[in-house]
Design a protein around this motif. Structure first.
Motif, PDB file in Angstrom:
ATOM      1  N   HIS A  74       0.572  -1.234  -0.100  1.00  0.00           N
ATOM      2  CA  HIS A  74      -0.070  -0.096  -0.110  1.00  0.00           C
ATOM      3  C   HIS A  74       0.820   1.317  -0.037  1.00  0.00           C
ATOM      4  CE1 HIS A  74      -3.531   2.544   0.664  1.00  0.00           C
ATOM      5  NE2 HIS A  74      -2.716   3.248   1.835  1.00  0.00           N
ATOM      6  N   THR A  75       0.537   2.231  -1.010  1.00  0.00           N
ATOM      7  CA  THR A  75       1.265   3.312  -0.902  1.00  0.00           C
ATOM      8  C   THR A  75       0.550   4.360  -0.230  1.00  0.00           C
ATOM      9  OG1 THR A  75       2.071   2.617  -3.185  1.00  0.00           O
ATOM     10  CG2 THR A  75       2.404   5.047  -2.408  1.00  0.00           C
ATOM     11  N   ALA A  76       1.119   4.773   0.923  1.00  0.00           N
ATOM     12  CA  ALA A  76       0.322   5.650   1.863  1.00  0.00           C
ATOM     13  C   ALA A  76       0.660   7.206   1.338  1.00  0.00           C
ATOM     14  CB  ALA A  76       1.019   5.395   3.177  1.00  0.00           C
ATOM     15  N   LYS A  77       0.020   8.095   2.059  1.00  0.00           N
ATOM     16  CA  LYS A  77       0.022   9.548   1.554  1.00  0.00           C
ATOM     17  C   LYS A  77       1.445  10.173   1.747  1.00  0.00           C
ATOM     18  CE  LYS A  77      -4.591  10.328   2.783  1.00  0.00           C
ATOM     19  NZ  LYS A  77      -5.635  10.499   4.041  1.00  0.00           N
ATOM     20  N   ASP A  78       2.279   9.313   2.385  1.00  0.00           N
ATOM     21  CA  ASP A  78       3.556   9.990   2.596  1.00  0.00           C
ATOM     22  C   ASP A  78       4.429   9.593   1.433  1.00  0.00           C
ATOM     23  OD1 ASP A  78       4.038   7.222   3.062  1.00  0.00           O
ATOM     24  OD2 ASP A  78       4.587   7.428   5.307  1.00  0.00           O
ATOM     25  N   GLY A  79       3.736   8.894   0.454  1.00  0.00           N
ATOM     26  CA  GLY A  79       4.654   8.366  -0.666  1.00  0.00           C
ATOM     27  C   GLY A  79       5.358   7.116  -0.566  1.00  0.00           C
ATOM     28  N   ILE A  80       5.521   6.758   0.658  1.00  0.00           N
ATOM     29  CA  ILE A  80       6.083   5.373   0.892  1.00  0.00           C
ATOM     30  C   ILE A  80       5.001   4.231   0.368  1.00  0.00           C
ATOM     31  CG2 ILE A  80       7.566   3.860   2.486  1.00  0.00           C
ATOM     32  CD1 ILE A  80       8.130   6.458   4.145  1.00  0.00           C
ATOM     33  N   THR A  81       5.651   3.187  -0.355  1.00  0.00           N
ATOM     34  CA  THR A  81       5.052   2.033  -0.423  1.00  0.00           C
ATOM     35  C   THR A  81       5.303   0.989   0.627  1.00  0.00           C
ATOM     36  OG1 THR A  81       4.907   2.426  -2.771  1.00  0.00           O
ATOM     37  CG2 THR A  81       4.520  -0.146  -1.942  1.00  0.00           C
ATOM     38  N   TYR A  82       4.502   0.797   1.487  1.00  0.00           N
ATOM     39  CA  TYR A  82       4.694  -0.069   2.739  1.00  0.00           C
ATOM     40  C   TYR A  82       4.418  -1.531   2.468  1.00  0.00           C
ATOM     41  CZ  TYR A  82       4.751   4.201   5.691  1.00  0.00           C
ATOM     42  OH  TYR A  82       5.275   5.121   6.360  1.00  0.00           O
ATOM     43  N   GLN A  83       5.193  -2.446   2.981  1.00  0.00           N
ATOM     44  CA  GLN A  83       4.806  -3.778   2.982  1.00  0.00           C
ATOM     45  C   GLN A  83       4.011  -4.180   4.321  1.00  0.00           C
ATOM     46  OE1 GLN A  83       7.132  -7.617   4.537  1.00  0.00           O
ATOM     47  NE2 GLN A  83       8.013  -6.968   2.446  1.00  0.00           N
ATOM     48  N   LEU A  84       2.526  -4.610   3.804  1.00  0.00           N
ATOM     49  CA  LEU A  84       1.791  -4.969   5.156  1.00  0.00           C
ATOM     50  C   LEU A  84       1.709  -6.349   5.176  1.00  0.00           C
ATOM     51  CD1 LEU A  84      -1.100  -2.425   4.311  1.00  0.00           C
ATOM     52  CD2 LEU A  84       1.077  -1.861   5.484  1.00  0.00           C
ATOM     53  N   ASN A  85       1.943  -6.793   6.389  1.00  0.00           N
ATOM     54  CA  ASN A  85       1.895  -8.412   6.624  1.00  0.00           C
ATOM     55  C   ASN A  85       0.479  -8.461   7.275  1.00  0.00           C
ATOM     56  OD1 ASN A  85       3.837  -9.750   5.098  1.00  0.00           O
ATOM     57  ND2 ASN A  85       5.241  -8.453   6.360  1.00  0.00           N
ATOM     58  N   LEU A  86      -0.551  -9.219   6.592  1.00  0.00           N
ATOM     59  CA  LEU A  86      -1.576  -9.319   7.603  1.00  0.00           C
ATOM     60  C   LEU A  86      -1.836 -10.824   7.995  1.00  0.00           C
ATOM     61  CD1 LEU A  86      -5.578  -8.809   5.865  1.00  0.00           C
ATOM     62  CD2 LEU A  86      -4.875 -10.752   7.263  1.00  0.00           C
ATOM     63  N   MET A  87      -1.884 -10.962   9.305  1.00  0.00           N
ATOM     64  CA  MET A  87      -1.884 -11.997  10.023  1.00  0.00           C
ATOM     65  C   MET A  87      -3.326 -12.611  10.190  1.00  0.00           C
ATOM     66  SD  MET A  87      -0.509 -14.765  11.637  1.00  0.00           S
ATOM     67  CE  MET A  87       1.140 -14.230  11.356  1.00  0.00           C
ATOM     68  N   ASP A  88      -3.922 -13.410   9.808  1.00  0.00           N
ATOM     69  CA  ASP A  88      -5.248 -14.063  10.025  1.00  0.00           C
ATOM     70  C   ASP A  88      -4.971 -14.940  11.209  1.00  0.00           C
ATOM     71  OD1 ASP A  88      -7.847 -14.160  10.070  1.00  0.00           O
ATOM     72  OD2 ASP A  88      -7.993 -15.728   8.294  1.00  0.00           O
ATOM     73  N   THR A  89      -5.617 -14.715  12.186  1.00  0.00           N
ATOM     74  CA  THR A  89      -5.267 -15.515  13.340  1.00  0.00           C
ATOM     75  C   THR A  89      -6.509 -16.381  13.692  1.00  0.00           C
ATOM     76  OG1 THR A  89      -6.171 -14.115  15.067  1.00  0.00           O
ATOM     77  CG2 THR A  89      -3.802 -13.889  14.477  1.00  0.00           C
ATOM     78  N   PRO A  90      -6.468 -17.651  14.462  1.00  0.00           N
ATOM     79  CA  PRO A  90      -7.561 -18.207  14.853  1.00  0.00           C
ATOM     80  C   PRO A  90      -8.123 -17.548  15.875  1.00  0.00           C
ATOM     81  CG  PRO A  90      -5.260 -19.761  15.125  1.00  0.00           C
ATOM     82  CD  PRO A  90      -5.060 -18.365  14.708  1.00  0.00           C
ATOM     83  N   GLY A  91      -9.639 -17.474  16.216  1.00  0.00           N
ATOM     84  CA  GLY A  91     -10.062 -16.558  17.022  1.00  0.00           C
ATOM     85  C   GLY A  91     -10.469 -17.261  18.336  1.00  0.00           C
ATOM     86  N   HIS A  92     -10.489 -18.569  18.380  1.00  0.00           N
ATOM     87  CA  HIS A  92     -11.258 -19.328  19.588  1.00  0.00           C
ATOM     88  C   HIS A  92     -10.205 -19.608  20.682  1.00  0.00           C
ATOM     89  CE1 HIS A  92     -13.451 -22.533  21.572  1.00  0.00           C
ATOM     90  NE2 HIS A  92     -14.674 -21.761  21.048  1.00  0.00           N
ATOM     91  N   VAL A  93     -10.650 -19.649  21.721  1.00  0.00           N
ATOM     92  CA  VAL A  93      -9.995 -20.037  23.164  1.00  0.00           C
ATOM     93  C   VAL A  93      -9.124 -21.541  22.963  1.00  0.00           C
ATOM     94  CG1 VAL A  93     -12.163 -20.978  23.987  1.00  0.00           C
ATOM     95  CG2 VAL A  93     -10.433 -20.332  25.421  1.00  0.00           C
ATOM     96  N   ASP A  94      -9.985 -22.475  22.217  1.00  0.00           N
ATOM     97  CA  ASP A  94      -9.131 -23.732  22.062  1.00  0.00           C
ATOM     98  C   ASP A  94      -7.702 -23.450  21.347  1.00  0.00           C
ATOM     99  OD1 ASP A  94     -11.393 -24.999  23.211  1.00  0.00           O
ATOM    100  OD2 ASP A  94     -11.760 -26.131  21.331  1.00  0.00           O
ATOM    101  N   PHE A  95      -7.681 -22.537  20.457  1.00  0.00           N
ATOM    102  CA  PHE A  95      -6.533 -22.213  20.119  1.00  0.00           C
ATOM    103  C   PHE A  95      -5.793 -21.176  20.596  1.00  0.00           C
ATOM    104  CE2 PHE A  95      -9.759 -23.928  17.231  1.00  0.00           C
ATOM    105  CZ  PHE A  95      -9.038 -25.283  16.968  1.00  0.00           C
ATOM    106  N   SER A  96      -5.929 -20.779  21.733  1.00  0.00           N
ATOM    107  CA  SER A  96      -5.523 -19.575  22.328  1.00  0.00           C
ATOM    108  C   SER A  96      -3.899 -19.471  22.303  1.00  0.00           C
ATOM    109  CB  SER A  96      -5.906 -19.365  23.917  1.00  0.00           C
ATOM    110  OG  SER A  96      -5.389 -20.330  24.628  1.00  0.00           O
ATOM    111  N   TYR A  97      -3.279 -20.650  22.514  1.00  0.00           N
ATOM    112  CA  TYR A  97      -1.944 -20.852  22.545  1.00  0.00           C
ATOM    113  C   TYR A  97      -1.380 -20.330  21.040  1.00  0.00           C
ATOM    114  CZ  TYR A  97       2.838 -22.192  22.047  1.00  0.00           C
ATOM    115  OH  TYR A  97       4.237 -22.352  21.805  1.00  0.00           O
TER     116      TYR A  97
END
Lengths: 609, 386
Positions: A74-97
């Motif tokens: 994503h190229t932000a307003k400051d002109g820099i193209t950032y590398q964004l790493n989206l982490m999709d995590t498990p959401g349930h307590v069973d997988f809390s670790y």
């Protein structure tokens, strides 16, 4: 596999690693989809709903079981193209670790709250985990397009219940796309770059998650802390000392793209011809074989099963198929434990250990759906610690294996700390439920028409049907989450069910002495209705140790004779006999009577009413 | 060789009724127009077919069952019996039974049936109470029933009639009264059936909807005991679970089934069990009348492929049928019928228990059930078998 891309690694200041935290149904996956689309990770025609949830079960239940990463630009307003790493995590307590390790790989989180629903128990648990990992948090009030949306109320709730400043929360609708650009901008400007990361140090990477791919072997999701991961590099897993040579390095966009190298602060995957997923432990530290780092990353824990139950194939001929199927699931799920077990009542099956209730349900569902097995699950149980009179401690995984009572000094059971958010009008019912389940109230607070209850509860009271009861009492409005909270001694007994004086192993359970009689009586009454009458009287008893606490009789059948049987009836009568005989294969002998396995199965399936 | 291997019984199934009774799960179809001539030819063809295969036998009994075989034309019965006499050697004391309903139309035909060669008639009286006849869906009333018995007595040397008991709301006292009222009408033979709610009958639906109740197993056992007492006092003891006769008046045809002797079955849904070329075969005629007739016309008989019965199956069938008889069955007959050894097929421990419980009489040569045993027959058979 996409084309190999000769990429230089990104300067750390231009990297943002973030997770998305949300309660089920609050729109996490849709929001992720929208971010991917906005950053051009996928063309419109490639989008399918919930891109990141890979399995059918994940998609249908709206839950995430395995962590996933997507690298966006994503190229932000400051002109820099950032590398964004989206982490999709498990959401349930069973997988809390697993959640905690996913969060540990990021510096910031997006907290998604549904504009009409408000904060839920699960959201809370995950926010606290993110705060534990020193995350910067961007609150997003999602689904503002809904008629019932009340962003201001939710903003207040986020501040009151969670204690986060929500004055600059982003109002968004993943559905319409509103607020998505603001969010991307906020990710670049408000979230910090990776904390550590020194390029000239030796390799140190966090093993975030792993899964089995039939073409590549085990795919390992990593976050590089220091140094680099390169193709051809010899690496070492610090928890078990295993060494491997990296054969692939890459990233997801979400398409799989091969790279030559992953640098400090970056996320991606590696493969190293690993066949067995149990080699790759979530939370482990990956380092260079020749020049290993001195200390491993903190927070590593081997996975420990908390809930146990046995699976028996309804068709005894499918035992081997069940074994194979469990093996296939285990390829991708190192937290599933199982070993063969034999029950007099149910035949051959497997005793399985799970991270929690949802994990158990998912495994059962996968076995039934993906592998087409008809399963008989026994009542779920927890791990008890038994203090023996000779001052040793034994862990009890199956009620059947309970040692002789005279050798037992005391029994400890696992406890949980439960957080329940519930609208006021259902509070009374929920307090009663927690009380009935031997709960101890820790806290009760109110925020915005809802009560937040904190209770300590024995896990064995929760594994049974607590969640179903909670949902039914609150008409579905209560949300529930829990964390483990140590072991505690209690007056626990093994309740045994006997048919004609012989114990039925599959029905044995460990219960608190105070509820033993009620549970025993229920099971006896249930079996009385389920066991067909026969020529002989059948005695059903519930017993603690040698003491009978409840009994029922199935009276003997006085008359069972076909009135008319002539030349044309022989075939039909014989077929009936054959059916009876075939049924006998599924019969279990108890004294002088044979009880159909189906009676026990039904008794197990009826649950606790 | 068994002494009576050369004997054979013939069963004809007439699958039509004027209306179907709500408790009946037999292969019966309510039809008012039937092509009698076409049926007669099909039956004749089947007889000729079996005569070719089993022509060396001696015929001991013929039974016309159904359905309602009294709806057959007496001329047809005459032709079939005369064909039988043409094809086979006939026993001196040939028993020819026909089932009949006591409606006036059918009563009118009794004399003609006798002239056709029928010498025994079995009447579906079912009850001596008008209200109950109505409930059972019968087409006759008590007056007609009594009239039918009177005519049967005039026309035939031997007759029997059926009654159904354990009806909804029937008390044991009421049944005792009704049975005692019926006894003077009996002549050597009666069949007394406890009402059974069979699947795929209208009664099954109604029963499951809770429209009526029938005695449970405890009351049912009591009904049975009371019935046995009355019948023994009347000189008509049970010789089979539901069949009562004075000595020598038993249905010889039905005894063939219970003794697991040879019979052929002709007609839609009829079954047969007979030895041929050293094998015991089972035949099963197609149950749809139309299909049966087409098959009979084209291939000479209406049966699905004959199947050889395996030794263990012969043992089971022979035991299952033999234990219905008050006398039971001899071990040697069981072994000869099945080519199996008794001890290989029976669980000795269970046999001992069943004897101890007072359900089975066993003396190394003969096995039979006590009255308490007969009441549990369906449970005892699988219990005894290995």
């Amino acid at each position: 596999m996409g084309m190999s891309q000769n990429s230089k690694t990104k300067p750390i200041n231009e990297i943002r690693n973030f997770a998305i935290i949300a309660h089920i149904d609050h729109g996490k996956s849709t929001l992720a989809d929208r971010l991917i689309q906005q950053c051009g990770g996928l063309e419109e025609r490639e989008m399918q709903e919930q891109v990141l949830d890979n399995t059918d079960i994940e998609r249908e239940r709206g839950i995430t079981i395995k962590a996933q990463t997507v690298r966006l630009e994503h190229t932000a307003k400051d002109g820099i193209t950032y590398q964004l790493n989206l982490m999709d995590t498990p959401g349930h307590v069973d997988f809390s670790y697993e959640v905690s390790r996913s969060l540990a790989s990021c510096e910031g989180s997006i907290l998604v709250v549904d504009a009409s629903q408000g904060v839920e128990a699960q959201t809370l648990a995950n926010v606290y985990q993110a705060l534990d990992n020193d995350h910067e948090i961007i609150p997003v009030i999602n689904k503002i397009d809904l008629p019932a949306a009340d962003p201001e109320k939710v903003r207040t709730e986020i501040e009151d219940v969670i204690g986060l400043d929500a004055s600059d929360a982003i109002l968004a609708s993943a559905k319409t796309g509103a607020g998505i650009n603001d969010l991307l901008e906020a990710i670049c400007t408000r979230l910090p770059p990776p904390h550590e990361g020194e390029a000239d140090k030796t390799t140190k990477a966090l093993l975030v998650d792993s899964w089995y791919d039939i073409y590549l072997g085990v795919v390992v999701l990593v976050r590089v802390i220091d140094g680099y991961l390169r193709k051809g590099q010899k690496i070492k897993f610090m928890s078990n000392g295993a060494t491997r040579e990296i054969d692939r390095v890459g990233m997801f966009t979400p398409k799989k793209v091969e790279l030559d190298i992953l640098g400090p602060g970056e996320m991606g995957f590696i493969t190293a011809s690993i066949k067995d997923i149990s080699e790759t432990n979530v939370g482990d530290t990956i380092t260079d074989e020749k020049k290993p780092c001195e200390t491993a990353l903190p927070g590593f824990k081997p996975s420990i099963p908390m809930v146990f139950c046995s699976f028996y194939p309804a068709d005894a001929g499918e035992f081997e198929k069940l074994r194979e199927s469990l093996g296939k699931i285990r390829l991708n799920d190192a937290s599933l434990h199982y070993e063969p077990e034999s029950s007099q009542a149910l035949g051959l099956g497997f005793r399985c250990g799970f991270l929690g209730l949802l994990h158990m349900e998912i495994i059962q569902e996968r076995l039934e759906r993906e592998f087409d097995l008809d399963l008989i699950p026994t009542a779920p149980s927890v791990v008890y610690k038994i203090n023996m009179t000779n001052n040793t401690q034994v862990e009890l995984y199956n009620p059947v294996d309970m040692p002789d009572v005279v050798k037992i000094k005391s029994i400890e059971e696992p406890w949980i700390k439960a957080t329940i958010l519930v609208p006021d009008e259902y509070l009374g019912g929920l307090l009663q439920l927690c009380q009935d389940r031997r709960g101890v109230q820790v806290d009760l607070t109110y925020a915005g028409g809802r009560a937040m209850l904190i209770y300590r509860l024995p896990l064995n009271e929760v594994v049974f049907d607590f969640y179903d009861r909670l949902k039914s009492i609150s008409k579905g409005y209560a949300s529930f989450d829990y964390e483990l909270d140590g072991y505690g001694e209690n007056d626990l007994v093994k309740l045994e069910i006997r048919v004609n004086e012989e114990p039925v192993d599959a029905l044995a359970m460990i219960v608190h002495r105070a509820s033993a009689e009620k549970r025993g009586r229920q099971m006896c009454e249930r079996l009385k209705d389920l066991i067909p009458r026969q020529m002989f009287k059948i005695a059903i008893q519930a017993a603690i140790g040698g003491k009978i606490i409840a009994r029922e009789n199935v009276s003997a059948l006085r008359k069972d004779v076909t009135a008319k049987c002539y030349g044309g009836d022989i075939t039909r009568k014989k077929k009936l006999l054959e059916k009876q005989k075939k049924g006998k294969a599924k019969m279990r002998q108890y004294g002088n009577v044979e009880i159909p396995q189906s009676a026990f199965i039904a008794a197990l399936k009826m649950g606790d009413e | 060789m068994r002494p009576n291997l050369h004997q054979l019984a013939i069963y004809f199934h007439w699958p039509f009724c004027l209306s179907k009774c709500p408790y009946c799960d037999f292969n019966a179809h309510a039809f008012d127009s039937v092509d009698h001539e076409r049926y007669q030819k099909a039956y004749q063809k089947a007889l000729a077919f079996y005569a070719e295969k089993l022509g060396d036998r001696e015929i001991t009994s013929v039974f016309f069952g159904g359905g309602t075989p009294s709806l057959m034309k007496p001329e047809m019965v005459a032709v079939l019996l005369s064909d039988i006499k043409k094809h086979w050697k006939i026993a001196d004391d040939l028993e020819v039974t026909l089932e009949a309903n006591p409606t006036s139309v059918e009563i009118e035909k009794f004399k003609a049936f006798r002239e056709a060669g029928v010498n025994r008639i079995s009447l579906g009286i079912q009850s001596f109470i008008d209200k109950d006849l109505k409930f059972l869906g019968r087409q006759h009333d008590v007056a007609q029933a009594k009239r039918a018995i009177e005519i049967a007595d005039q026309c035939f040397d031997r007759y029997s009639f059926d009654l159904i008991y354990g009806r909804p709301d029937q008390t044991i006292k009421a049944w005792e009264r009704e049975l005692k009222e019926a006894l003077p009408f009996a002549k050597g033979h009666m069949s007394l059936y406890q009402l059974t709610i069979e699947r795929s009958t209208p009664f099954y639906m109604r029963y499951n909807r809770g429209e009526f109740n029938v005695p449970d197993d405890i009351d049912g056992a009591e009904f049975y005991h009371v019935t046995q007492g009355i019948m023994e006092d009347a000189g008509l003891p049970a010789y089979e679970v539901s069949n009562h006769a004075a000595l020598g008046q038993e249905s010889r045809h039905n005894l063939v089934y219970w003794r697991y002797q040879d019979y052929i079955g002709i007609g839609a849904g009829a079954h047969g069990r007979f030895c041929m070329n050293g094998q015991k075969l089972s035949s099963r005629d197609h149950s749809a009348p139309e299909v049966w007739m087409e098959r009979a016309e084209s291939q000479g008989h209406g049966s699905h492929e004959w199947e050889e019965i395996a030794p263990e199956d012969k043992f089971v069938e022979s035991l299952m049928m033999g234990l219905r008889l008050s006398k039971g069955i001899s071990i040697s007959a069981l072994e000869e019928n099945s080519e199996c050894e008794f001890k290989d097929q029976i669980k000795t421990e269970h046999l001992k228990t069943a004897i101890k419980e007072g359900w089975v009489n066993f003396d190394e040569r003969q096995i039979s059930l006590t009255r308490e045993g007969l009441l549990r027959l369906n449970q005892i058979i699988p219990y005894l078998l290995r």
